[in-house]
Design an enzyme around this catalytic site. Sequence first.
Site, short mmCIF file in Angstrom:
data_model
loop_
_atom_site.label_atom_id
_atom_site.label_comp_id
_atom_site.label_asym_id
_atom_site.label_seq_id
_atom_site.Cartn_x
_atom_site.Cartn_y
_atom_site.Cartn_z
CG ASP A 162 -1.65 -1.31 1.38
OD1 ASP A 162 -2.74 -1.44 0.84
OD2 ASP A 162 -1.10 -2.24 2.02
CG HIS A 190 -3.13 -5.33 2.99
ND1 HIS A 190 -2.76 -4.51 1.94
CD2 HIS A 190 -3.53 -6.48 2.41
CE1 HIS A 190 -2.91 -5.17 0.80
NE2 HIS A 190 -3.38 -6.36 1.06
P1 NAX Z 1 -1.60 -18.39 -4.44
O1 NAX Z 1 -2.96 -18.99 -4.29
O2 NAX Z 1 -0.96 -18.32 -5.76
O3 NAX Z 1 -0.60 -19.21 -3.49
C1 NAX Z 1 -0.89 -19.52 -2.16
C2 NAX Z 1 -0.08 -20.75 -1.80
O4 NAX Z 1 -0.26 -20.96 -0.41
C3 NAX Z 1 -0.51 -22.01 -2.53
O5 NAX Z 1 0.62 -22.69 -3.03
C4 NAX Z 1 -1.22 -22.80 -1.41
O6 NAX Z 1 -1.08 -24.22 -1.60
C5 NAX Z 1 -0.44 -22.33 -0.21
N1 NAX Z 1 -1.11 -22.55 1.07
C6 NAX Z 1 -2.43 -22.48 1.36
N2 NAX Z 1 -2.65 -22.80 2.63
C7 NAX Z 1 -1.44 -23.05 3.18
C8 NAX Z 1 -1.02 -23.47 4.47
N3 NAX Z 1 -1.90 -23.68 5.44
N4 NAX Z 1 0.30 -23.63 4.68
C9 NAX Z 1 1.18 -23.44 3.69
N5 NAX Z 1 0.84 -23.09 2.44
C10 NAX Z 1 -0.44 -22.89 2.19
O7 NAX Z 1 -1.69 -16.96 -3.75
P2 NAX Z 1 -0.68 -15.71 -3.88
O8 NAX Z 1 -1.10 -14.91 -5.04
O9 NAX Z 1 0.71 -16.19 -3.78
O10 NAX Z 1 -1.10 -14.88 -2.58
C11 NAX Z 1 -0.85 -15.35 -1.28
C12 NAX Z 1 -1.55 -14.50 -0.25
O11 NAX Z 1 -1.07 -13.16 -0.29
C13 NAX Z 1 -3.06 -14.40 -0.41
O12 NAX Z 1 -3.66 -14.57 0.87
C14 NAX Z 1 -3.27 -12.98 -0.88
O13 NAX Z 1 -4.55 -12.49 -0.51
C15 NAX Z 1 -2.17 -12.27 -0.15
N6 NAX Z 1 -1.77 -10.94 -0.65
C16 NAX Z 1 -1.41 -10.02 0.27
C17 NAX Z 1 -0.98 -8.75 -0.09
C18 NAX Z 1 -0.57 -7.75 0.95
O14 NAX Z 1 -0.27 -6.61 0.58
N7 NAX Z 1 -0.54 -8.07 2.24
C19 NAX Z 1 -0.95 -8.33 -1.52
C20 NAX Z 1 -0.90 -9.49 -2.46
C21 NAX Z 1 -1.76 -10.67 -2.08
O15 NAX Z 1 -3.09 -10.40 -2.46
#
Ligand code: NAX
Length: 328
Positions: A162, A190
Site C-alpha cells: 500500500d 491492509h
Molecule cells: P496463491 O494462491 O498463488 O498461493 C498460495 C499458496 O499458499 C498455494 O501454493 C497454497 O497451496 C499455499 N497454502 C495455502 N494454505 C497453506 C497453508 N496452510 N500452509 C502453507 N501453504 C499454504 O496466492 P498468492 O497470489 O501467492 O497470494 C498469497 C496471499 O497473499 C493471499 O492470501 C493474498 O490475498 C495475499 N496478498 C497479500 C498482499 C498484501 O499486501 N498483504 C498483496 C498481495 C496478495 O493479495
Amino acid sequence: SKAPVRVAVTGAAGQIGYSLLFRIASGEMLGKDQPVILQLLDLPQAQKAVKGVMMELEDCAFPLLAGMVATDDPNVAFKDAQVALLVGARPRGPGMERKDLLTENAKIFTVQGAAIGQYADPNVKVLVVGNPCNTNAYIAMKTAEKFGRVNPKNFTGMLRLDHNRALSQLAAKTGREVSSLTKLVVWGNHSPTMYADYRFCLSNGDSVKSLVNDDAWNRDVFLPTVGKRGAAIIEARGLSSAASAANAAIDHIRDWVLGSNGEWVTMGVPSDGSYGIPEGIIYGVPCVTENGEYKVVKDLEIDEFSRERMTVTLNELLEEREGVKDLL
Ligand code: NAX
C-alpha cells in the site's frame, strides 16, 4: 564469510512465492554478502510444485543459496527460522463469506503461530502477507506468545505494498521522482480502508501536501485508487498482484534487517497504545528501523480528517479480532 540465515517461506508454490524466492536467493532481501537457507512450506498437494520451484532455484546457481528444504510440516519449516514470511493463506472461494475467510485463515495461523512459538529462533522476524494479513499476524502472535519464547513485537503485517502504491501515485501527481519522496505513512489495515497519509511527505524538502494542494483529489481520487489497487490489478491481469507483493515483502524485511537510514517505512506492528490504537492490534504505522529493530514514529499530529480515517480502519480490525476471539 557469514553464517547462513534461515528463511521460512509459506505458500512457496504460489504466485507470490514464485517472485519472492528468487529475489531472496539472489541476496536482494538480506544483502549480497548474506547466504540463506530456504525452508519452504506448502500444503501436501503442492509439494510437487514446490519441487519444481526448487529445481529452478538450483538452475539459477545462486552463490548465496546455501540450502533448501521443502515440507508440509510447519514445525519443520519454522525450525530455527530467523526470518519467516507467511504468504500462504486460504483464498476467498465462490460464495465464501468474509467471516468464513477469517475463521479458515485463523486455523492456519494458530497452527503456524504455535510452530513459530515453539521452534523458531527467539528473535525471528515474522512478516504476514497472506490475507487478512493484519489479523492473521495478530493470531500468529497471540498463539506464539503462549510459549513465551519468541518476541511478540516481531510479528508484523504487510502494509508496504500500500505504501509503495501510494508513493507511485504521489510521484505521478506531483511530477517528482518516486525516490525523492519521504515521510509517507499508511495507517491501519491492509484493506481498502487503509489510510495513506501524505501530510508529512516531503520531496526534496518541499511539502507534498502543498504541491498537491487538492483535498478533493486526496479524498476522491488518491485514497480510492490506492485502496482499490488490488482489485484493479485483478481486473486488468486476471490474477492478483504477485510480483509487486513479493517486492513489498522484500522491501519490508530488507529495511527491518538492514535499516532504513532514518527514513520512515510503513509496517503493520502490534500497537504499543500510541495514536489511540488499542495495544496488540496489528496496525500500519510509520517506523524507523535500525540495528534490526523498528521504532514507531511518535507524536505526529492527527487532524480531524485523519482521525476519521484512522478510526474506520481500526474499527474493521476490531471487528476482525472479535470474529476470531474464540480461537485464541
Ligand atoms: P496463491 O494462491 O498463488 O498461493 C498460495 C499458496 O499458499 C498455494 O501454493 C497454497 O497451496 C499455499 N497454502 C495455502 N494454505 C497453506 C497453508 N496452510 N500452509 C502453507 N501453504 C499454504 O496466492 P498468492 O497470489 O501467492 O497470494 C498469497 C496471499 O497473499 C493471499 O492470501 C493474498 O490475498 C495475499 N496478498 C497479500 C498482499 C498484501 O499486501 N498483504 C498483496 C498481495 C496478495 O493479495
